[in-house]
Motif scaffolding. Sequence first.
Motif, mmCIF file in Angstrom:
data_model
loop_
_atom_site.group_PDB
_atom_site.id
_atom_site.type_symbol
_atom_site.label_atom_id
_atom_site.label_comp_id
_atom_site.label_asym_id
_atom_site.label_seq_id
_atom_site.Cartn_x
_atom_site.Cartn_y
_atom_site.Cartn_z
ATOM 1 N N ALA A 119 33.936 18.918 29.176
ATOM 2 C CA ALA A 119 35.146 19.564 28.671
ATOM 3 C C ALA A 119 35.862 20.324 29.785
ATOM 4 C CB ALA A 119 34.808 20.503 27.522
ATOM 5 N N ASN A 120 35.107 21.049 30.603
ATOM 6 C CA ASN A 120 35.717 21.768 31.717
ATOM 7 C C ASN A 120 36.426 20.824 32.676
ATOM 8 O OD1 ASN A 120 35.368 24.831 32.367
ATOM 9 N ND2 ASN A 120 33.554 24.289 31.180
ATOM 10 N N GLU A 121 35.791 19.721 32.973
ATOM 11 C CA GLU A 121 36.400 18.776 33.906
ATOM 12 C C GLU A 121 37.651 18.135 33.310
ATOM 13 O OE1 GLU A 121 35.661 17.884 37.255
ATOM 14 O OE2 GLU A 121 34.818 19.865 36.899
ATOM 15 N N ALA A 122 37.617 17.840 32.017
ATOM 16 C CA ALA A 122 38.796 17.261 31.377
ATOM 17 C C ALA A 122 39.961 18.248 31.384
ATOM 18 C CB ALA A 122 38.455 16.836 29.949
ATOM 19 N N LEU A 123 39.667 19.507 31.077
ATOM 20 C CA LEU A 123 40.724 20.523 31.062
ATOM 21 C C LEU A 123 41.230 20.801 32.475
ATOM 22 C CD1 LEU A 123 39.191 22.980 28.438
ATOM 23 C CD2 LEU A 123 41.194 21.501 28.127
ATOM 24 N N ARG A 124 40.337 20.769 33.450
ATOM 25 C CA ARG A 124 40.736 21.044 34.840
ATOM 26 C C ARG A 124 41.634 19.948 35.393
ATOM 27 N NH1 ARG A 124 39.245 19.729 39.918
ATOM 28 N NH2 ARG A 124 37.626 18.287 39.153
ATOM 29 N N THR A 125 41.289 18.700 35.090
ATOM 30 C CA THR A 125 42.029 17.570 35.651
ATOM 31 C C THR A 125 43.177 17.111 34.755
ATOM 32 O OG1 THR A 125 40.520 15.967 34.619
ATOM 33 C CG2 THR A 125 39.956 16.750 36.831
ATOM 34 N N GLY A 126 43.145 17.527 33.494
ATOM 35 C CA GLY A 126 44.173 17.110 32.560
ATOM 36 C C GLY A 126 43.987 15.708 32.021
ATOM 37 N N ARG A 127 42.792 15.152 32.210
ATOM 38 C CA ARG A 127 42.519 13.810 31.698
ATOM 39 C C ARG A 127 41.029 13.683 31.398
ATOM 40 N NH1 ARG A 127 40.308 10.675 35.799
ATOM 41 N NH2 ARG A 127 40.375 11.650 37.878
ATOM 42 N N LEU A 128 40.704 12.698 30.595
ATOM 43 C CA LEU A 128 39.301 12.466 30.263
ATOM 44 C C LEU A 128 38.559 11.923 31.478
ATOM 45 C CD1 LEU A 128 39.597 10.868 26.721
ATOM 46 C CD2 LEU A 128 38.649 13.099 27.276
ATOM 47 N N VAL A 129 37.422 12.523 31.779
ATOM 48 C CA VAL A 129 36.593 12.060 32.882
ATOM 49 C C VAL A 129 35.142 12.025 32.412
ATOM 50 C CG1 VAL A 129 38.091 12.856 34.747
ATOM 51 C CG2 VAL A 129 36.423 14.422 33.759
ATOM 52 N N ALA A 130 34.391 11.098 32.950
ATOM 53 C CA ALA A 130 32.955 11.040 32.674
ATOM 54 C C ALA A 130 32.228 11.800 33.776
ATOM 55 C CB ALA A 130 32.478 9.589 32.624
ATOM 56 N N VAL A 131 31.363 12.718 33.386
ATOM 57 C CA VAL A 131 30.631 13.532 34.353
ATOM 58 C C VAL A 131 29.177 13.087 34.388
ATOM 59 C CG1 VAL A 131 32.159 15.498 34.000
ATOM 60 C CG2 VAL A 131 30.042 15.323 32.662
ATOM 61 N N GLY A 132 28.511 13.416 35.493
ATOM 62 C CA GLY A 132 27.073 13.198 35.556
ATOM 63 C C GLY A 132 26.371 14.199 34.658
ATOM 64 N N SER A 133 25.151 13.901 34.299
ATOM 65 C CA SER A 133 24.424 14.794 33.394
ATOM 66 C C SER A 133 22.949 14.800 33.745
ATOM 67 C CB SER A 133 24.594 14.349 31.938
ATOM 68 O OG SER A 133 23.813 15.152 31.077
ATOM 69 N N ALA A 134 22.429 15.998 34.047
ATOM 70 C CA ALA A 134 20.992 16.154 34.217
ATOM 71 C C ALA A 134 20.378 16.481 32.856
ATOM 72 C CB ALA A 134 20.709 17.278 35.216
#
Length: 401
Positions: free
Chosen positions: A209-224
């Motif tokens: 959610a943070n990355e989507a809000l920061r970039t303004g688009r949906l992004v897939a993040v890595g996950s530990a």
Amino acid sequence: MNMELDRIRDAARVLKARIIRTPLVYSPTLSDLFGADVYLKLENLQKTGSFKVRGATYKILKNRDKLGPRGVVAASAGNHAQGVALAARQAGVPAVIVMPVWASITKQIATRNYGGDVILHGTSLSESLDKALELSREGRTFIHPFDDEDIMAGQGTVGLEILEDLPDPDLVLVPVGGGGLIGGIGTAIKALRPRTQVVGVEAAVCPSANEALRTGRLVAVGSAQSIADGIAVKRLGEKTFEVIRRRVDRVVTVDEEHIAEALLLLLERKKVLAEGAGAVPLGALLTGAVRCEKGRKVVLVVSGGNVDSPLLGRVLTKGLLKSGRLMRFTVQVDDVPGSLARLLGVVAAHGANVLHIYHDRNVPDLPLHVTRVELEVETRGFDHMEALTEALKTAGYQLVP
């Protein structure tokens, strides 16, 4: 007319008497700790132990006449699986739930007990999802875990209940995974009380959610791996992202140590068993990511309580170690009668409670007349640990690294 709010109100009507209206509980302990009036919305007491049953029930009942001839299908490793299985059983339709092969046995059994036909497939949730979509082409309706207006509306009934019990909250903290829960709650609260801040909380190891809000688009993040596995979603939904951008004030992250600390605090001080995802709102207060002003009314949404017993044991142990409530140390003593008793006498004299002892004579680098003793003791905090350490040194014991 607010069509989104109308949908949530319709969900509340449909769900009435079909779900548990969970309590909103004031916490004197947390209020004293943070200097605000802190309330807990206890969705861990919901049917299936999670809020997920709300959205699943509304989705299935609202579309009962449109469902596929072979019922419904979903993919999940936990809470959504159980929610869909129970909702389908209550609606009288069959449900197939695809779970990854590593899904906990406890959750597999619970899903079957709620009436779901469990299929184990895939080493990742995405592979399970692909299988569920394949099965949907055989006459089953796919029930998405979050990216669906009806699902969000069902979860939004949590927000309506909060405002019915507490009409003027200043701040509501909500866990964020795929975004269905906060999308629904944010919609309900902002429509009825725009001044209330709605803040999302997600695991720092999976900040989609943070990355989507920061970039303004949906992004897939890595996950530990995360204690809060229920919200470790690598990518927000398209629909939920749009709602979050409009209805949520901000999203913060919480690291694993503070999630564990929050889980332990809820269990010990409030007797509330929360899963990691349900504990992240409290974790946000513990880290200072969200700060409370005196007199503000703050609601923490405890979204679920489905934590596996082995994981709970590990989390509790880690939390006790981190808070100075558990001390582990190793000493070497002469292997003669009375040596162990004298060591335990020092521990007892300083008020520590022995939990485990391991007495090992077969250490390769030790002389024959010496034995190694490892102890795990319960302590009252770091000052107590320091005092016990000094007492052991004064008594002639050398703690082994």
